[in-house]
Design an enzyme around this catalytic site. Structure first.
Site, PDB file in Angstrom:
ATOM      1  N   ARG A  94       1.647  10.964  -9.172  1.00  0.00           N
ATOM      2  CA  ARG A  94       0.958  11.218  -7.913  1.00  0.00           C
ATOM      3  C   ARG A  94       1.719  10.679  -6.700  1.00  0.00           C
ATOM      4  O   ARG A  94       1.146  10.410  -5.649  1.00  0.00           O
ATOM      5  CB  ARG A  94      -0.471  10.639  -7.927  1.00  0.00           C
ATOM      6  CG  ARG A  94      -1.367  11.271  -8.980  1.00  0.00           C
ATOM      7  CD  ARG A  94      -2.737  10.640  -8.983  1.00  0.00           C
ATOM      8  NE  ARG A  94      -3.594  11.290  -9.986  1.00  0.00           N
ATOM      9  CZ  ARG A  94      -4.768  11.852  -9.733  1.00  0.00           C
ATOM     10  NH1 ARG A  94      -5.247  11.863  -8.489  1.00  0.00           N
ATOM     11  NH2 ARG A  94      -5.489  12.387 -10.683  1.00  0.00           N
ATOM     12  N   GLY A 141       0.812  -1.209   0.000  1.00  0.00           N
ATOM     13  CA  GLY A 141       0.000   0.000   0.000  1.00  0.00           C
ATOM     14  C   GLY A 141       0.846   1.259   0.000  1.00  0.00           C
ATOM     15  O   GLY A 141       0.565   2.230  -0.702  1.00  0.00           O
ATOM     16  N   ARG A 160      10.148  -3.398  12.426  1.00  0.00           N
ATOM     17  CA  ARG A 160       9.273  -3.730  11.304  1.00  0.00           C
ATOM     18  C   ARG A 160      10.032  -4.271  10.105  1.00  0.00           C
ATOM     19  O   ARG A 160       9.542  -5.137   9.395  1.00  0.00           O
ATOM     20  CB  ARG A 160       8.469  -2.503  10.879  1.00  0.00           C
ATOM     21  CG  ARG A 160       7.419  -2.115  11.899  1.00  0.00           C
ATOM     22  CD  ARG A 160       6.464  -1.078  11.353  1.00  0.00           C
ATOM     23  NE  ARG A 160       5.388  -0.839  12.299  1.00  0.00           N
ATOM     24  CZ  ARG A 160       4.202  -0.364  11.979  1.00  0.00           C
ATOM     25  NH1 ARG A 160       3.943  -0.065  10.722  1.00  0.00           N
ATOM     26  NH2 ARG A 160       3.269  -0.176  12.894  1.00  0.00           N
ATOM     27  N   ARG A 216       7.266   1.867   0.968  1.00  0.00           N
ATOM     28  CA  ARG A 216       7.559   0.458   1.186  1.00  0.00           C
ATOM     29  C   ARG A 216       7.904  -0.213  -0.146  1.00  0.00           C
ATOM     30  O   ARG A 216       8.731  -1.127  -0.196  1.00  0.00           O
ATOM     31  CB  ARG A 216       6.385  -0.255   1.854  1.00  0.00           C
ATOM     32  CG  ARG A 216       6.739  -1.658   2.356  1.00  0.00           C
ATOM     33  CD  ARG A 216       5.620  -2.235   3.192  1.00  0.00           C
ATOM     34  NE  ARG A 216       5.425  -1.473   4.422  1.00  0.00           N
ATOM     35  CZ  ARG A 216       4.325  -1.485   5.154  1.00  0.00           C
ATOM     36  NH1 ARG A 216       3.297  -2.235   4.784  1.00  0.00           N
ATOM     37  NH2 ARG A 216       4.241  -0.773   6.251  1.00  0.00           N
ATOM     38  N   ASP A 223      -0.167  -4.962  14.287  1.00  0.00           N
ATOM     39  CA  ASP A 223      -0.838  -4.581  15.527  1.00  0.00           C
ATOM     40  C   ASP A 223      -1.965  -5.588  15.788  1.00  0.00           C
ATOM     41  O   ASP A 223      -2.279  -6.403  14.918  1.00  0.00           O
ATOM     42  CB  ASP A 223      -1.392  -3.159  15.440  1.00  0.00           C
ATOM     43  CG  ASP A 223      -2.371  -2.995  14.285  1.00  0.00           C
ATOM     44  OD1 ASP A 223      -3.583  -3.105  14.534  1.00  0.00           O
ATOM     45  OD2 ASP A 223      -1.934  -2.779  13.145  1.00  0.00           O
ATOM     46  N   SER A 230       0.644  -4.665   5.741  1.00  0.00           N
ATOM     47  CA  SER A 230       0.404  -4.908   7.157  1.00  0.00           C
ATOM     48  C   SER A 230      -1.078  -5.144   7.398  1.00  0.00           C
ATOM     49  O   SER A 230      -1.926  -4.808   6.568  1.00  0.00           O
ATOM     50  CB  SER A 230       0.898  -3.724   7.989  1.00  0.00           C
ATOM     51  OG  SER A 230       0.260  -2.531   7.576  1.00  0.00           O
ATOM     52  N   ARG A 244      -0.375  -8.845  -3.027  1.00  0.00           N
ATOM     53  CA  ARG A 244      -0.366  -7.751  -2.062  1.00  0.00           C
ATOM     54  C   ARG A 244       0.591  -8.100  -0.925  1.00  0.00           C
ATOM     55  O   ARG A 244       0.543  -9.196  -0.363  1.00  0.00           O
ATOM     56  CB  ARG A 244      -1.770  -7.501  -1.517  1.00  0.00           C
ATOM     57  CG  ARG A 244      -1.783  -6.633  -0.256  1.00  0.00           C
ATOM     58  CD  ARG A 244      -3.091  -5.963   0.020  1.00  0.00           C
ATOM     59  NE  ARG A 244      -3.206  -5.581   1.415  1.00  0.00           N
ATOM     60  CZ  ARG A 244      -2.495  -4.616   2.017  1.00  0.00           C
ATOM     61  NH1 ARG A 244      -1.582  -3.954   1.328  1.00  0.00           N
ATOM     62  NH2 ARG A 244      -2.677  -4.339   3.295  1.00  0.00           N
TER      63      ARG A 244
END
Length: 234
Positions: free
Chosen positions: A43, A20, A217, A24, A204, A90, A87
């Site tokens: 963008r 996303g 992470r 990353r 989380d 997280s 995909r």
């Protein structure tokens, strides 16, 4: 080149990993791909193409939520010929047995609503992963001794959820975690005859409130990326 992807057709590989977060995508490309080249920055949604073990791979940010992912997945499939879309992202854990840092391989993705809902009207379509990818990802995770869960997830169309009653029912029915994109990705892959999978890191937990510290992470997300790459080319 499309409205949202400024790459030449030959700049996009048939295998695409879709985090996303565009940064990353940058980190994953620079960490795992050889000769990674920036092919899209329209963008600010960064995309890179390089190679992994000799295989061409594109890593393209999708943005947050199903409407954003739908734009990029549609264009990658229809205009650039992507065949395998995974995909990498997280998610929030929902079951007690699912711990922060664990990996979830999403077999199915339930949702209240998605950009494709209008097509089905009264039908509750059941979006699911490609079996070959899922099986290969499970084997790759086992080889890495990664704590892994396989099952259903929930793709929410809101980040700040105010439906504790719905969360309770999802936990009751075995939903492993919540994220915001996979259901639409699986639906588009089914529509266009492509392969899709979501490989997710639990960052989380909705039940305990525990969250993965930022300095820890990278290693956890690295497992996720390597599992996705191994699955794509098994």
């Amino acid at each position: 080149m499309t409205i949202h992807i400024g790459a030449a057709k030959d700049d996009i590989a048939e295998t695409v990993l879709m985090p996303g977060d565009p940064y990353r995508a940058k980190w994953a490309a620079e960490t795992f791909l050889k000769d990674a080249k920036l092919v899209n920055e329209v963008r600010g949604m960064l995309g890179y193409t390089g190679s992994w073990n000799g295989h061409p791979v594109t890593i393209q940010g999708s943005g947050m939520g199903m409407p954003s992912l739908s734009i990029y997945a549609n264009e990658l499939i229809r205009d650039f010929g992507a065949k395998t879309l995974i995909r990498i992202g997280s998610c929030g854990g929902m079951q007690d047995r699912v711990k922060v840092r664990d990996v979830i391989l999403a077999m199915t993705a339930s949702t209240l609503n998605s950009p494709s809902s209008g097509i089905f009207r009264e039908l509750n379509f059941a979006p699911c992963a490609d079996w070959g990818l899922l099986q290969a990802a499970a084997q790759a995770a086992a080889k890495r001794n990664a704590a892994t869960h396989i099952g259903g997830i929930y793709s929410s169309d809101v980040f700040y959820d105010e439906r504790p009653d719905l969360n309770e029912q999802m936990v009751r029915h075995g939903i492993l975690g919540v994220e915001m994109e996979a259901a639409e990705l699986y639906t588009l892959a089914a529509r266009h005859g492509c392969r899709a999978l979501a490989v997710l890191t639990v960052s989380d937990h909705l039940g305990t409130g525990e969250a993965l510290p930022s300095d820890q992470r990278e290693r956890s997300f690295g497992d996720m990326v390597e599992i996705a790459l191994e699955a794509a080319f098994s």
